[in-house]
Structures are given as structure tokens and as C-alpha cells.
Design a protein around this motif. Sequence first.
Motif, mmCIF file in Angstrom:
data_model
loop_
_atom_site.group_PDB
_atom_site.id
_atom_site.type_symbol
_atom_site.label_atom_id
_atom_site.label_comp_id
_atom_site.label_asym_id
_atom_site.label_seq_id
_atom_site.Cartn_x
_atom_site.Cartn_y
_atom_site.Cartn_z
ATOM 1 N N GLU A 1 62.073 67.480 62.935
ATOM 2 C CA GLU A 1 61.573 66.182 62.473
ATOM 3 C C GLU A 1 60.945 65.422 63.633
ATOM 4 O OE1 GLU A 1 64.825 64.063 60.676
ATOM 5 O OE2 GLU A 1 64.191 64.677 58.667
ATOM 6 N N ALA A 2 59.889 64.680 63.348
ATOM 7 C CA ALA A 2 59.244 63.909 64.409
ATOM 8 C C ALA A 2 58.463 62.747 63.820
ATOM 9 C CB ALA A 2 58.305 64.807 65.221
ATOM 10 N N LEU A 3 58.239 61.738 64.672
ATOM 11 C CA LEU A 3 57.371 60.614 64.332
ATOM 12 C C LEU A 3 56.071 60.780 65.114
ATOM 13 C CD1 LEU A 3 56.916 57.607 63.281
ATOM 14 C CD2 LEU A 3 57.797 56.909 65.519
ATOM 15 N N VAL A 4 54.957 60.688 64.424
ATOM 16 C CA VAL A 4 53.667 60.817 65.098
ATOM 17 C C VAL A 4 52.746 59.704 64.608
ATOM 18 C CG1 VAL A 4 52.753 62.461 63.393
ATOM 19 C CG2 VAL A 4 51.797 62.442 65.686
ATOM 20 N N ILE A 5 51.985 59.118 65.515
ATOM 21 C CA ILE A 5 51.002 58.091 65.166
ATOM 22 C C ILE A 5 49.625 58.756 65.247
ATOM 23 C CG2 ILE A 5 50.083 55.792 65.686
ATOM 24 C CD1 ILE A 5 53.033 55.606 65.174
ATOM 25 N N ALA A 6 48.854 58.647 64.175
ATOM 26 C CA ALA A 6 47.554 59.330 64.159
ATOM 27 C C ALA A 6 46.563 58.532 63.317
ATOM 28 C CB ALA A 6 47.729 60.744 63.583
ATOM 29 N N THR A 7 45.291 58.944 63.412
ATOM 30 C CA THR A 7 44.219 58.285 62.658
ATOM 31 C C THR A 7 43.721 59.229 61.563
ATOM 32 O OG1 THR A 7 43.582 57.101 64.661
ATOM 33 C CG2 THR A 7 41.965 57.156 62.871
ATOM 34 N N VAL A 8 43.515 58.667 60.367
ATOM 35 C CA VAL A 8 43.020 59.478 59.251
ATOM 36 C C VAL A 8 41.566 59.869 59.514
ATOM 37 C CG1 VAL A 8 42.526 59.512 56.774
ATOM 38 C CG2 VAL A 8 44.589 58.347 57.618
ATOM 39 N N ARG A 9 41.280 61.182 59.434
ATOM 40 C CA ARG A 9 39.904 61.664 59.637
ATOM 41 C C ARG A 9 39.221 62.029 58.323
ATOM 42 N NH1 ARG A 9 40.956 65.453 65.040
ATOM 43 N NH2 ARG A 9 41.200 63.696 66.497
ATOM 44 N N SER A 10 39.988 62.609 57.378
ATOM 45 C CA SER A 10 39.386 62.940 56.078
ATOM 46 C C SER A 10 40.485 63.127 55.044
ATOM 47 C CB SER A 10 38.556 64.227 56.173
ATOM 48 O OG SER A 10 39.401 65.340 56.428
ATOM 49 N N ALA A 11 40.126 62.987 53.760
ATOM 50 C CA ALA A 11 41.080 63.191 52.661
ATOM 51 C C ALA A 11 40.342 63.813 51.485
ATOM 52 C CB ALA A 11 41.710 61.859 52.258
ATOM 53 N N ARG A 12 40.989 64.820 50.855
ATOM 54 C CA ARG A 12 40.353 65.509 49.726
ATOM 55 C C ARG A 12 41.398 65.765 48.646
ATOM 56 N NH1 ARG A 12 39.369 71.027 48.464
ATOM 57 N NH2 ARG A 12 40.499 71.619 50.349
ATOM 58 N N ALA A 13 41.141 65.243 47.415
ATOM 59 C CA ALA A 13 42.073 65.413 46.296
ATOM 60 C C ALA A 13 41.606 66.562 45.415
ATOM 61 C CB ALA A 13 42.141 64.131 45.480
ATOM 62 N N ARG A 14 42.574 67.314 44.854
ATOM 63 C CA ARG A 14 42.235 68.361 43.888
ATOM 64 C C ARG A 14 43.416 68.590 42.959
ATOM 65 N NH1 ARG A 14 43.698 73.718 45.244
ATOM 66 N NH2 ARG A 14 44.829 73.924 47.222
ATOM 67 N N THR A 15 43.211 69.346 41.907
ATOM 68 C CA THR A 15 44.263 69.680 40.946
ATOM 69 C C THR A 15 44.563 71.169 41.052
ATOM 70 O OG1 THR A 15 43.434 67.962 39.476
ATOM 71 C CG2 THR A 15 44.946 69.563 38.525
ATOM 72 N N THR A 16 45.851 71.523 41.137
ATOM 73 C CA THR A 16 46.228 72.933 41.288
ATOM 74 C C THR A 16 46.173 73.630 39.928
ATOM 75 O OG1 THR A 16 48.566 72.484 40.911
ATOM 76 C CG2 THR A 16 47.788 72.317 43.179
ATOM 77 N N ARG A 17 46.370 74.954 39.949
ATOM 78 C CA ARG A 17 46.284 75.729 38.703
ATOM 79 C C ARG A 17 47.339 75.315 37.679
ATOM 80 N NH1 ARG A 17 45.682 81.805 40.944
ATOM 81 N NH2 ARG A 17 47.085 80.863 42.456
ATOM 82 N N ASN A 18 48.515 74.878 38.174
ATOM 83 C CA ASN A 18 49.554 74.435 37.222
ATOM 84 C C ASN A 18 49.454 72.930 36.945
ATOM 85 O OD1 ASN A 18 50.460 73.455 39.612
ATOM 86 N ND2 ASN A 18 52.447 74.487 39.589
ATOM 87 N N ARG A 19 48.250 72.374 37.190
ATOM 88 C CA ARG A 19 47.881 71.006 36.832
ATOM 89 C C ARG A 19 48.624 69.933 37.632
ATOM 90 N NH1 ARG A 19 44.420 71.084 33.142
ATOM 91 N NH2 ARG A 19 44.559 68.851 32.629
ATOM 92 N N ARG A 20 49.140 70.289 38.814
ATOM 93 C CA ARG A 20 49.708 69.281 39.704
ATOM 94 C C ARG A 20 48.594 68.706 40.571
ATOM 95 N NH1 ARG A 20 54.233 72.127 43.111
ATOM 96 N NH2 ARG A 20 54.913 70.044 43.672
#
Length: 708
Positions: free
Chosen positions: A65-84
Motif C-alpha cells: 500500500e502507498a500514497l502517491v500524489i500525481a497529475t491526471v494526464r488522460s482518462a478513457r471510459a468503456r464498457t466491458t463484455r459483461n456490461r460493466r
Amino acid sequence: MSGSITSRELAAIPIERLHGVGPKKREALEQLGIENVLDLVTTYPRRWVDRSREARIADLVPGEEALVIATVRSARARTTRNRRSMLNVTVGDDSGRLDLVFFNQAWRSRQLTEGLQVALFGTAGTYRGGLQMANPIVDLIGDRTGRIVPIYPQSEKARVSTWEIAAWVEESLRRCAERGIADPVPAAVRERHRLVDRERALHDIHLPESIRDKEIARHRLAFDELLRVQLVLVARKRRMERDARGIAHADGGELAQRFRASLPYPLTGAQERVIAEIGEDLAAPHPMHRLLQGDVGAGKTVVAVAAMLRAVEGGHQAALMAPTEVLAEQHAVGISRLLDGVVVPDPANLFGDRPLRVELLTNRVSGAERTSVLAGLADGTVDLAIGTHALIQEKVDFASLGVVVVDEQHRFGVEQRAALRDRTASGPTPDTLVMTATPIPRTAAMTVYGDLDVSVLDELPPGRTPIATRWANGPLLEAEAWADVRDQVAAGRQAYVVCPLIDESDKLEAASALETHERLAHDELSGMRLGLLHGRLPSAEKEATMDSFRSGELDVLVATTVIEVGVDVANATVMVILDADRFGIAQLHQLRGRVGRGEHASMCWLVTRDIEDGSPRVEALVASTDGFELAEVDLDLRGGGTLMSTSQKGRSDLKLASLRRDRSLVEDARRAAFELVDADDELAGHPLLADELDLVFSDRDEEFLARG
């Protein structure tokens, strides 16, 4: 203005006085319950990110376990085959990049926008040769610096960020610094309990240099919250003792002796102790206001009857109020049986004695019978009245109500309990004994029932057999439970089957019981004599079913939670609770207490439907039969809950204090409250403290606390 700034002054400063709070931000803050500067500085961080424990991405070790501070570079949403839904996010710092994956958290795509700085806490793993964290804890910190970064409650709907709240809090504290913030808690109390002053506590809860500073600040501010609650309770308790006119009942005489002599068993040491505690209260000229706690089967009814007979012996009446008609009817049957043959000494009677008159009054008692009971209450010929809230309706008058017993107090509305005490408004206030079969942890009782003296029955009567409890998780173990029921019935014993409370709806609950009764009669328990009991049955049918079960004409009683309290059948040795994970710990413990009431070993089966992750509540019941121990577990699992009425000013509830974490602090606050009130009951010598109580608590809150 001169002198230190008081809480009332802070409450008078509108939030828009702060830099950057225009009409839109003011509206957004109001949605978070923040309307003025006092609201703001008492909106505490929900978490603190310790940047001294921060790791760089390059230093992360897979599996740790760890705490890390970082900056968001990119985000991509998708739906899996079992619809999650799945969100892949890439973050980075000056040492490298890290992939994050979130399952079923589609809202994160709106939260984690490019360029945002975030604190991530989780366990790093490897995926396709790179580092990855799955579903880490995410805190948005903006460009905050410093060793400890506070994270405030945020509302996406309100469009207020944690760093905006932090900036406004800093500005408020900075602008208060010149005059300083007043401390309403007397210096002697602060010194005795080693508390930092209010100004430092407010600074260090929001802007701590270290986690230790934050904890010291939290300790002080939590003490303040608990002290305010205890001051209201203790002041009301002392006022009631001073002002209310009670009845000084004579010491237990011949009637008490006759009752004891009629009991088929000796009283336990705990019963003797509690009867003596209640006796001291009853002999005093001010009204008793006592909570009687006792585990399932500890013998509370005998103690309550002993108290009620003290009233009868002095020429007064007593009333016992139960939350449901079923329970009131069971009390009437049980108490009448307990008092069978006990007569009241009466010098005016030709025979020297007269019969003891016990009557039931619920909404189901009607016609000539109701007229007779009401007349008996009004002319004093009814000694003991047992009933529901029907006892407090306007047409009910007591000739001289001396003792009131309220059973299962937590189910009653505050006004209902007060109305019962007010039935004899023109005369003295009756003594009140509140009984609960739900053991309450000491600190919770001191807060939630802070204006009551507490007596505890912590010893079971001799002859009670221990109850074994097993968890039947899934169909294979459930089959064992039904086999156990068949074995017990074959040996001449009886069983309960409890159906879950699916919904608040009586209809659904009854349907569940009907369906279970039907299934068992044709399947697992076919050939047995099954009875059905639920809240929608007519009173006569309920009573007939209970009588049949008590007399052994039924083998198995399929019931809803109407059997939770008061049902006492010594021959019932096994209980099966279906969908046990739907019940709370206290309710499961209450239900389980319906078996183990005779000489035979008893078993309680907790049936669930293939729970994979465990059930802390069910596991706690299997591990312990001690109601007080279970109450502590329950408090740990549920947290402290809320204390105030729903109609409050908004600042009354415990924000930092926890009845779970702060057990010793509750006791410290209660001691301090008694010292302050006993020395100066109006707090005239502590005007800042008195003013803060007036500011924080509405009249309704005070009434709710003191009555409830």
C-alpha cells in the motif's frame, strides 16, 4: 468590536463576506449547509493527506500500500463484455507514470479531468509490464502544498472543490487572528482535561503541521461537542429534580413481601440491587427518571412489577406502556400470571384484603369492557393499567398515577412518553421507569439517555440454559437447520421460524410469513403442526395462535418479528431466522432470546443465502451471547449515529465526536457538565458557554435531548 470573537459573532458574518464568494458560490455553499463563517470553520476535513508519507511513482513496490500524489494526464471510459463500466486513467509525476482502473464508477470520468492533481491511496500491481492501481482511494487536492493537506466534504452537484473550501477557511482564520477566537470552556476545565484552547484547535484541525497536531485538535473539538450535549442533559436533569413535584412512596411493605413470597424462584443479586436503587428513587420527593437495562431474560418484568406495586401500596396507580398491541397483550397475560393470588392489604375491607385489579387498554378493547376500564382508571379501582399509546389518549384519566413503566422505549415518540407522564398534569409527576431489552454501551447510554439514571441487570436468573448459535450460509447448511427442527420436535420440543422484515410494509411482511408457512408445511416441515403469526392478523387470532403454541398444540410457530420481545415458551428450544443478514445485531439478539428459556439446551440457526464476503453482524452473534458485548460490536459497526431531532439549526449534531471512538471523552464531558451545573445551574458565571448553548441548540433540540 473588541475582545475575542465569539461563536455568535462568527455566526453573524455571512459567507459572502469572504473573497471570491459571489451569489453562485454562496448558493453552492448553502447546499453544503454553510451559510456563515461559523458554519465554515466547523465544516471539518473528512480526511487528511499526509504528504510526508508520500511516495514517488518510481518508488512504488507491487503488492504494498502507498500514497502517491500525481497529475491526471488522460482518462478513457468503456464498457466491458459483461456490461460493466470501466475507466482507465493515466497519471504521472516527475518520476514516471501510473495506470489506474476503476470498475463501475462511471462518474469518475467527470471527476478526473486532465491536469488535476490527486492523492491516490491503494496497492500497486503490475499489468502488461507497467504499474497499475485498481479502484484506489482518490482525494482531489488541487495545487495544495504543505505536509498535511486537508480534504473537505465536496459536492459535485454544488460545484465546490476541497481547495476552495480550504482557501476560505484559511482566510477566515487569518482574519480572526487579530482579535483572536474566544474560548467558552472555562480554563479550569481545559487544564483538568489537558485541552488546547479553542483557537489553536480550530487552526490545527484545518492547518495541522503534523498528524499529532490534528489529533490533539480533534480531541479538543470533540470534547466541546460532547460537553454541549451533556450540559443540556445534566441541566434538565437537575432542574427536574429541583422543580418537579413527585410522590415520596413509602418503603416496601406487606404487598411487596407478598409478591416476593409468591415468586417460584429467588431474585438474582442484580435484581435485588436494582430494586433497591429504584426503591431509593421512589422514596425521594422528586420524580424518578431511570433507565432499566437488562439483557434478554434478565428478569426486567419482575423488577418493573415490584416498582409498580410500591405505587399501589401507597394508594396510587401504575401504568405499563408497550409499543405494540401484541406486546401489551403479552405483558397483560404475563403480569396477571405473575400476580395471581397476590392480594392488596386493605384495612377498610371487611376481610382485611382486596383483589389486585390489573386491566389491559389498547385500541382493540372496546364497548362495555372499555367503558369499565376507563371508569376504573378514573375512580382509582384499577391498580395496574397495561396498554399501548391508547393509555395517553385524551379520554383516559387516572385518579392518581404514581409509577409509569415504558417498555422498549426506543420505539416510542418523544411526545408520547411525555404525554403519559402528563396524564395527571394537575397533580404530582409520576415516577418513570424506562425499560429496554436492547443493551446499550455505557457511553452511548450516558449520551442518548443522559438525563436518566441507569440501572443494569447484568446477571441471568438460575436455570437459564446457554444458547448455541450456528450460521447456515447457503442451502446445504440450511438443510441441517431444518433437520435440527425435525429432531427437536420429534423429542417433544417446539420451534420458531422467523421471517425477514423485507420492507417497512406490513403487507409485504405478512406475505413473506404466509409464503414461508405454506412452503414449510408442504416441504421441509411437512406433517408437523405449524402456526402462523404476523402483525396483520386480528387480535383474537393472534392470541389464539400464541395460546396454542404455549400449550403445546403447535410444534412450530412461523412468525415475523412480532415475537421479538415478551414471548416466553420454555419448551421452545430451536429457532431458525431466515435472511438473518437483513436484521440488525440488537434485533437478532432479541429474537434469539425467545429460546433457551427452559431446562433444555437450545439452538439458534442464522440462515443466509450464500454470502461470499462474510457478515460481521452474523459472525458477532455466533461468537457471543452477551448482549452488552454485542452492543459494543454494534456501535463499532454502525458508528455513533445522530443525537438531535430532525428539525435542528444545523450545527447541533456530532461532527467530530464519536460514541464509538471517544468512550473516555464522553465520561470526561459528563463529569465536567455535572461540575459546572452543580456549581452554577444557569451558567451565569460562564456567559460565553451559556450563549454558545443557546446558539447551537434550538429549543426543540433541547426538548428532544432531555425527553428522549
